[in-house]
Design an enzyme around this catalytic site. Structure first.
Site, PDB file in Angstrom:
ATOM      1  N   HIS A 119      51.280 -49.648 -36.927  1.00 40.59           N
ATOM      2  CA  HIS A 119      50.871 -50.744 -37.805  1.00 40.59           C
ATOM      3  C   HIS A 119      49.746 -50.273 -38.724  1.00 40.59           C
ATOM      4  O   HIS A 119      48.987 -49.372 -38.390  1.00 40.59           O
ATOM      5  CB  HIS A 119      50.442 -52.013 -37.056  1.00 40.59           C
ATOM      6  CG  HIS A 119      49.824 -51.788 -35.721  1.00 40.59           C
ATOM      7  ND1 HIS A 119      50.547 -51.723 -34.562  1.00 40.59           N
ATOM      8  CD2 HIS A 119      48.538 -51.595 -35.367  1.00 40.59           C
ATOM      9  CE1 HIS A 119      49.738 -51.519 -33.537  1.00 40.59           C
ATOM     10  NE2 HIS A 119      48.515 -51.427 -33.997  1.00 40.59           N
ATOM     11  N   ASN A 142      49.741 -39.655 -51.061  1.00 40.31           N
ATOM     12  CA  ASN A 142      50.721 -39.051 -51.968  1.00 40.31           C
ATOM     13  C   ASN A 142      50.188 -38.761 -53.354  1.00 40.31           C
ATOM     14  O   ASN A 142      50.949 -38.356 -54.244  1.00 40.31           O
ATOM     15  CB  ASN A 142      51.945 -39.960 -52.088  1.00 40.31           C
ATOM     16  CG  ASN A 142      51.617 -41.305 -52.724  1.00 40.31           C
ATOM     17  OD1 ASN A 142      50.458 -41.739 -52.738  1.00 40.31           O
ATOM     18  ND2 ASN A 142      52.630 -41.985 -53.221  1.00 40.31           N
TER      19      ASN A 142
END
Length: 206
Positions: A119, A142
């Site tokens: 989570h 990213n």
């Protein structure tokens, strides 16, 4: 460049998977073209096994709780679980028996069988092997927000290589474990079985 990183050394099931047709591509080429790749795979799915709407294909054995957000193109495989508050977007392919807990966001990624995101995780533009586990709050970044030159670079056998893309998270091998609140910086290559301790930072960039 593609031959420098044989994906099957990290993800054993890759060549025999529906993604096998892209086995010669570099990992960042796959994630950069994730929407087109997932759309191509959508056209090959057995319609009787999937519920399909708005480029979202959910296997009939999967469980998606109310409040989860699924944006196409997306393939969610057999016996997967997506909790309320999870958010899958940007072109994702998910293999069987994967789980995404509350507050998990996954973008433009390919996730192999049995991987679990507990989570409050973020995973962007990544390839995730089989049996990978992300404890609560662990992140796969990213984008190099801190750098002037945003191009993602990777290290292969210690040598630097440019990817030509501005967004790429990681190639994460089978059985990798990320501890709670661990952070993986863009451009990481994690060998199968790697364990990243809780609250650790892994930055292989340069």
């Amino acid at each position: 460049m593609a031959t420098l990183i044989p994906i099957e050394r990290y993800i054993a099931a890759f060549p025999a998977s529906p993604l096998g047709a892209w086995a010669d591509a570099a990992p960042w080429a796959l994630t950069s073209n994730s929407e087109a790749i997932v759309r191509a795979l959508l056209a090959t799915l057995p319609v009787r096994d999937y519920m399909l709407a708005d480029e979202v294909a959910v296997h009939r054995s999967a469980v998606v709780e109310d409040g989860a957000v699924l944006k196409g193109p997306l393939i969610l495989g057999p016996h997967c679980f997506v909790a309320a508050g999870a958010y899958l977007r940007g072109g994702n392919w998910v293999d069987a028996h994967c789980a995404f807990g509350p507050g998990v966001e996954v973008k433009s990624s390919f996730v192999f069988a049995g991987s679990k995101f507990a989570h409050f995780n973020f995973v962007g533009d990544s390839l995730i092997g089989a049996g990978v586990n992300l404890e609560a709050g662990s992140i796969v970044c990213n984008y190099r927000n801190e750098l002037v030159d945003k191009e993602i670079n990777v290290r292969i056998d210690g040598a630097p290589h440019r990817t030509g893309v501005k967004k790429f998270g990681a190639l994460i091998g089978d059985g990798v474990r990320l501890g709670a609140n661990a952070v993986v910086a863009p451009g990481a290559l994690l060998a199968p079985g790697t364990v990243l301790q809780r609250a650790a930072l892994l930055d292989q960039g340069f």
